[in-house]
Motif scaffolding. Structure first.
Motif, PDB file in Angstrom:
ATOM      1  N   PHE A 124     111.981  -5.033  17.990  1.00  0.00           N
ATOM      2  CA  PHE A 124     111.416  -6.202  18.657  1.00  0.00           C
ATOM      3  C   PHE A 124     111.706  -6.196  20.156  1.00  0.00           C
ATOM      4  O   PHE A 124     111.692  -7.237  20.794  1.00  0.00           O
ATOM      5  CB  PHE A 124     111.971  -7.479  18.023  1.00  0.00           C
ATOM      6  N   LEU A 125     111.971  -5.021  20.709  1.00  0.00           N
ATOM      7  CA  LEU A 125     112.251  -4.921  22.140  1.00  0.00           C
ATOM      8  C   LEU A 125     110.948  -4.905  22.936  1.00  0.00           C
ATOM      9  O   LEU A 125     109.945  -4.346  22.503  1.00  0.00           O
ATOM     10  CB  LEU A 125     113.047  -3.651  22.450  1.00  0.00           C
ATOM     11  N   GLY A 126     110.996  -5.505  24.128  1.00  0.00           N
ATOM     12  CA  GLY A 126     109.826  -5.525  24.999  1.00  0.00           C
ATOM     13  C   GLY A 126     110.256  -5.612  26.441  1.00  0.00           C
ATOM     14  O   GLY A 126     110.903  -4.713  26.955  1.00  0.00           O
ATOM     15  N   CYS A 127     109.879  -6.703  27.104  1.00  0.00           N
ATOM     16  CA  CYS A 127     110.250  -6.934  28.504  1.00  0.00           C
ATOM     17  C   CYS A 127     109.814  -5.795  29.416  1.00  0.00           C
ATOM     18  O   CYS A 127     110.595  -5.289  30.218  1.00  0.00           O
ATOM     19  CB  CYS A 127     111.752  -7.175  28.641  1.00  0.00           C
ATOM     20  N   GLY A 128     108.581  -5.375  29.277  1.00  0.00           N
ATOM     21  CA  GLY A 128     108.040  -4.372  30.180  1.00  0.00           C
ATOM     22  C   GLY A 128     107.861  -2.995  29.600  1.00  0.00           C
ATOM     23  O   GLY A 128     107.230  -2.138  30.224  1.00  0.00           O
ATOM     24  N   ALA A 129     108.403  -2.728  28.412  1.00  0.00           N
ATOM     25  CA  ALA A 129     108.218  -1.442  27.731  1.00  0.00           C
ATOM     26  C   ALA A 129     108.031  -1.744  26.249  1.00  0.00           C
ATOM     27  O   ALA A 129     108.920  -2.307  25.612  1.00  0.00           O
ATOM     28  CB  ALA A 129     109.422  -0.523  27.946  1.00  0.00           C
ATOM     29  N   TYR A 130     106.873  -1.362  25.699  1.00  0.00           N
ATOM     30  CA  TYR A 130     106.481  -1.832  24.374  1.00  0.00           C
ATOM     31  C   TYR A 130     106.181  -0.667  23.441  1.00  0.00           C
ATOM     32  O   TYR A 130     105.648   0.368  23.856  1.00  0.00           O
ATOM     33  CB  TYR A 130     105.252  -2.740  24.481  1.00  0.00           C
ATOM     34  N   ARG A 131     106.523  -0.880  22.170  1.00  0.00           N
ATOM     35  CA  ARG A 131     106.228   0.137  21.160  1.00  0.00           C
ATOM     36  C   ARG A 131     104.871  -0.164  20.535  1.00  0.00           C
ATOM     37  O   ARG A 131     104.697  -1.146  19.836  1.00  0.00           O
ATOM     38  CB  ARG A 131     107.312   0.166  20.078  1.00  0.00           C
ATOM     39  N   HIS A 132     103.910   0.693  20.832  1.00  0.00           N
ATOM     40  CA  HIS A 132     102.588   0.619  20.220  1.00  0.00           C
ATOM     41  C   HIS A 132     102.299   1.946  19.519  1.00  0.00           C
ATOM     42  O   HIS A 132     102.923   2.971  19.816  1.00  0.00           O
ATOM     43  CB  HIS A 132     101.512   0.358  21.275  1.00  0.00           C
ATOM     44  N   HIS A 133     101.344   1.910  18.610  1.00  0.00           N
ATOM     45  CA  HIS A 133     100.936   3.149  17.943  1.00  0.00           C
ATOM     46  C   HIS A 133     100.055   3.958  18.883  1.00  0.00           C
ATOM     47  O   HIS A 133      99.068   3.453  19.417  1.00  0.00           O
ATOM     48  CB  HIS A 133     100.159   2.839  16.663  1.00  0.00           C
ATOM     49  N   VAL A 134     100.436   5.209  19.107  1.00  0.00           N
ATOM     50  CA  VAL A 134      99.635   6.114  19.928  1.00  0.00           C
ATOM     51  C   VAL A 134      99.008   7.156  19.001  1.00  0.00           C
ATOM     52  O   VAL A 134      99.726   7.894  18.336  1.00  0.00           O
ATOM     53  CB  VAL A 134     100.498   6.811  21.002  1.00  0.00           C
ATOM     54  N   PRO A 135      97.675   7.213  18.911  1.00  0.00           N
ATOM     55  CA  PRO A 135      97.033   8.177  18.009  1.00  0.00           C
ATOM     56  C   PRO A 135      97.462   9.609  18.304  1.00  0.00           C
ATOM     57  O   PRO A 135      97.688   9.981  19.469  1.00  0.00           O
ATOM     58  CB  PRO A 135      95.534   7.979  18.312  1.00  0.00           C
ATOM     59  N   ALA A 136      97.569  10.408  17.263  1.00  0.00           N
ATOM     60  CA  ALA A 136      98.010  11.797  17.425  1.00  0.00           C
ATOM     61  C   ALA A 136      97.078  12.585  18.330  1.00  0.00           C
ATOM     62  O   ALA A 136      97.496  13.541  18.998  1.00  0.00           O
ATOM     63  CB  ALA A 136      98.096  12.458  16.050  1.00  0.00           C
ATOM     64  N   SER A 137      95.819  12.198  18.390  1.00  0.00           N
ATOM     65  CA  SER A 137      94.857  12.919  19.212  1.00  0.00           C
ATOM     66  C   SER A 137      95.191  12.819  20.700  1.00  0.00           C
ATOM     67  O   SER A 137      94.840  13.714  21.482  1.00  0.00           O
ATOM     68  CB  SER A 137      93.435  12.399  18.961  1.00  0.00           C
ATOM     69  N   VAL A 138      95.872  11.746  21.112  1.00  0.00           N
ATOM     70  CA  VAL A 138      96.252  11.612  22.519  1.00  0.00           C
ATOM     71  C   VAL A 138      97.200  12.729  22.907  1.00  0.00           C
ATOM     72  O   VAL A 138      96.986  13.440  23.899  1.00  0.00           O
ATOM     73  CB  VAL A 138      96.904  10.233  22.777  1.00  0.00           C
ATOM     74  N   ASP A 139      98.268  12.923  22.137  1.00  0.00           N
ATOM     75  CA  ASP A 139      99.242  13.962  22.434  1.00  0.00           C
ATOM     76  C   ASP A 139      98.603  15.337  22.346  1.00  0.00           C
ATOM     77  O   ASP A 139      98.895  16.229  23.151  1.00  0.00           O
ATOM     78  CB  ASP A 139     100.427  13.861  21.472  1.00  0.00           C
ATOM     79  N   HIS A 140      97.716  15.531  21.384  1.00  0.00           N
ATOM     80  CA  HIS A 140      97.041  16.831  21.231  1.00  0.00           C
ATOM     81  C   HIS A 140      96.226  17.164  22.474  1.00  0.00           C
ATOM     82  O   HIS A 140      96.288  18.292  22.990  1.00  0.00           O
ATOM     83  CB  HIS A 140      96.132  16.800  20.004  1.00  0.00           C
ATOM     84  N   LEU A 141      95.472  16.205  22.978  1.00  0.00           N
ATOM     85  CA  LEU A 141      94.575  16.480  24.098  1.00  0.00           C
ATOM     86  C   LEU A 141      95.327  16.655  25.417  1.00  0.00           C
ATOM     87  O   LEU A 141      94.960  17.522  26.225  1.00  0.00           O
ATOM     88  CB  LEU A 141      93.546  15.355  24.225  1.00  0.00           C
ATOM     89  N   ILE A 142      96.374  15.870  25.663  1.00  0.00           N
ATOM     90  CA  ILE A 142      97.069  16.004  26.942  1.00  0.00           C
ATOM     91  C   ILE A 142      97.866  17.303  27.015  1.00  0.00           C
ATOM     92  O   ILE A 142      98.261  17.719  28.108  1.00  0.00           O
ATOM     93  CB  ILE A 142      97.995  14.801  27.242  1.00  0.00           C
ATOM     94  N   GLN A 143      98.087  17.959  25.892  1.00  0.00           N
ATOM     95  CA  GLN A 143      98.812  19.225  25.904  1.00  0.00           C
ATOM     96  C   GLN A 143      97.910  20.438  26.071  1.00  0.00           C
ATOM     97  O   GLN A 143      98.393  21.570  26.093  1.00  0.00           O
ATOM     98  CB  GLN A 143      99.650  19.362  24.635  1.00  0.00           C
ATOM     99  N   ARG A 144      96.615  20.212  26.200  1.00  0.00           N
ATOM    100  CA  ARG A 144      95.731  21.329  26.535  1.00  0.00           C
ATOM    101  C   ARG A 144      96.140  21.884  27.892  1.00  0.00           C
ATOM    102  O   ARG A 144      96.507  21.137  28.806  1.00  0.00           O
ATOM    103  CB  ARG A 144      94.273  20.866  26.572  1.00  0.00           C
ATOM    104  N   GLY A 145      96.084  23.187  28.049  1.00  0.00           N
ATOM    105  CA  GLY A 145      96.592  23.840  29.251  1.00  0.00           C
ATOM    106  C   GLY A 145      95.998  23.321  30.534  1.00  0.00           C
ATOM    107  O   GLY A 145      96.690  23.165  31.548  1.00  0.00           O
ATOM    108  N   GLU A 146      94.692  23.028  30.546  1.00  0.00           N
ATOM    109  CA  GLU A 146      94.059  22.599  31.790  1.00  0.00           C
ATOM    110  C   GLU A 146      94.533  21.212  32.230  1.00  0.00           C
ATOM    111  O   GLU A 146      94.398  20.848  33.406  1.00  0.00           O
ATOM    112  CB  GLU A 146      92.529  22.582  31.654  1.00  0.00           C
ATOM    113  N   PHE A 147      95.093  20.437  31.294  1.00  0.00           N
ATOM    114  CA  PHE A 147      95.628  19.120  31.636  1.00  0.00           C
ATOM    115  C   PHE A 147      97.135  19.166  31.848  1.00  0.00           C
ATOM    116  O   PHE A 147      97.663  18.586  32.798  1.00  0.00           O
ATOM    117  CB  PHE A 147      95.320  18.108  30.533  1.00  0.00           C
TER     118      PHE A 147
END
Length: 452
Positions: free
Chosen positions: A72-95
């Motif tokens: 239940f922590l917040g105050c400027g930094a929040y735990r949300h669900h990040v889809p696995a596709s986000v991490d997959h795409l940002i790790q492509r070499g060109e990015f």
């Protein structure tokens, strides 16, 4: 093998030119208590790679993992669900390996991504234009204050008592070197925001009023009267958003005539990551665009009439004469901005509104349940996914006790405002789509036992 091209005579010559007797003189502005006086305790000077891995793994096991306990922590930094596709795409070499495009028009993919990011941020914040991101929300907040000074040619900024104290601290640090006068105060432990108080404090010397939306206690207010009061005195309204998911449900600050809107984009696409790296959001009215720090990517057509992207504005010290720069912020949070943009694209407008609705409904259910705990009072009349409860006694030891039981119950106001007794009983509770009814029940049940 370490590559150290400079000899001691080289270093001595450079120190002589700048008037320093030793390298230590370059760090005098760092508080002495923040400097290391020796090796870090618990770490050996030399160890094999295998031994280091084992040691670091052992240290990591002392952490409480956010995804494994009621959180239940917040105050400027929040735990949300990040889809696995986000991490997959940002790790492509060109990015993953892309950095600031010093020959920008060659990096069409990077420019297009930043252009899309700017468009999403501008629509989210309700502003005419947005830049290609900042380091984080707190530095974006300070840059907005500096921007207001340049526009109004005034040096007094009024900071709302509901502004995150860490953002206030960053602003105070920077103001020491610019001469800006910052008027600050601590929040009242009530459901009322300080909008009326802020309106009464605006005068002919005010460059801007900085207000958080929702504020540090989770309270939501209509910013329109404050914007009107600022403009009547030729001052600017700066709105700070630390939880961008809230803008899927609330009116954007830009719609309420805020001149500059900044914030922290971590909630969308970026994990908690022990406090960073994060991504700062920065938008403003179009008439102020040339005073905006950072960089701005634009869309155009090439000689053949094909769509292309360019670096439209870049008024930072690396690209023009330093005395002409609007800021010495040196880069944007490119990879985090990409993660934000990918997640936002996956959500779409309907998805963001749906996510915001889930957050708000879950928070309302949690507030109702916690209000039934004897001795607990919810102070908010309005909130999005974060609210403050009064525990009737000092909150910090209670939060620690619950943490020992495997429940990260919230952020105590005594931690954010040490020495402020009137706030010490407050606990700020954040609820997102990752919070289950079972988490809420575990929190409420444990709180009942601790307060009994």
């Amino acid at each position: 093998m370490r590559y150290l091209p400079l000899t001691q005579p080289d270093r001595d010559a450079m120190l002589s030119v700048i008037g320093a007797s030793s390298i230590d003189d370059l760090f005098v502005d760092v508080p002495e208590e923040a400097r290391l006086s020796g090796p870090i305790a618990g770490l050996p000077n030399h160890a094999s790679e295998l031994a280091v891995e084992r040691h670091m793994t052992k240290l990591a096991r002392q952490n409480t993992v956010a995804g494994e306990v009621p959180f239940f922590l917040g105050c400027g930094a929040y735990r949300h669900h990040v889809p696995a596709s986000v991490d997959h795409l940002i790790q492509r070499g060109e990015f993953l390996t892309a950095y600031t495009p010093y020959q920008p028009e060659i990096a069409q993919g990077t420019l297009q991504m930043l252009f899309e990011f700017q468009t999403q941020v501008a629509r989210l914040l309700g502003t005419d234009v947005a830049n290609a991101s900042m380091y984080d929300g707190s530095t974006a907040c300070w840059e907005a204050i500096g921007m207001a000074r340049r526009i109004t040619r005034r040096g007094k900024a009024i900071l709302s008592s509901g502004l995150h104290p860490h953002y206030v601290s960053v602003a105070k640090t920077m103001a020491k070197y610019t001469g800006d006068q910052l008027e600050t105060s601590t929040p009242t432990f009530t459901a009322d925001t300080d909008i009326e108080t802020l309106i009464g404090r605006i005068d002919a010397d005010t460059s801007c009023v900085v207000v958080q939306y929702p504020d540090i206690l989770g309270r939501v207010a209509d910013l329109t009267p404050l914007a009107d009061a600022c403009h009547a005195n030729k001052a600017l309204l700066i709105a700070v958003v630390t939880e961008p998911v809230a803008l899927g449900a609330l009116r954007s600050p830009g719609e309420m005539d805020a001149d500059i809107v900044v914030g922290e984009g971590q909630s969308i696409g970026v994990g908690l990551q022990f406090g960073g790296p994060y991504v700062g959001l920065f938008g403003c009215k179009e008439k102020y665009v040339r005073q905006m720090p950072g960089r701005l990517c634009g869309e155009t057509v090439d000689a053949n009439g094909k769509r292309g992207f360019v670096l439209t504005l870049s008024t930072r010290e690396q690209h023009i004469r330093r005395e002409k720069a609007t800021s010495n912020i040196c880069t944007n949070s490119g990879l985090c901005a990409l993660a934000f943009s990918i997640h936002m694209t996956l959500l779409g407008e309907a998805g963001l509104r749906g996510l915001a609705e889930i957050n708000h409904q879950s928070a309302c259910a949690a507030a109702d349940r916690l209000a039934k705990v004897p001795g607990v009072t919810v102070i908010n009349d309005s909130f999005f996914n974060e609210f403050t409860i009064d525990l009737g006694r000092e909150a910090r030891p209670i939060a620690r006790t619950l943490a020992d039981r495997g429940i990260l119950a919230g952020v105590s106001l005594g931690r954010l405002y040490p020495g402020e007794e009137t706030l010490s009983q407050g606990l700020v509770v954040a609820v997102t789509e990752t919070t289950t009814p079972e988490d809420v029940e575990a929190f409420a049940t444990a709180l009942e036992e601790v307060l009994a």
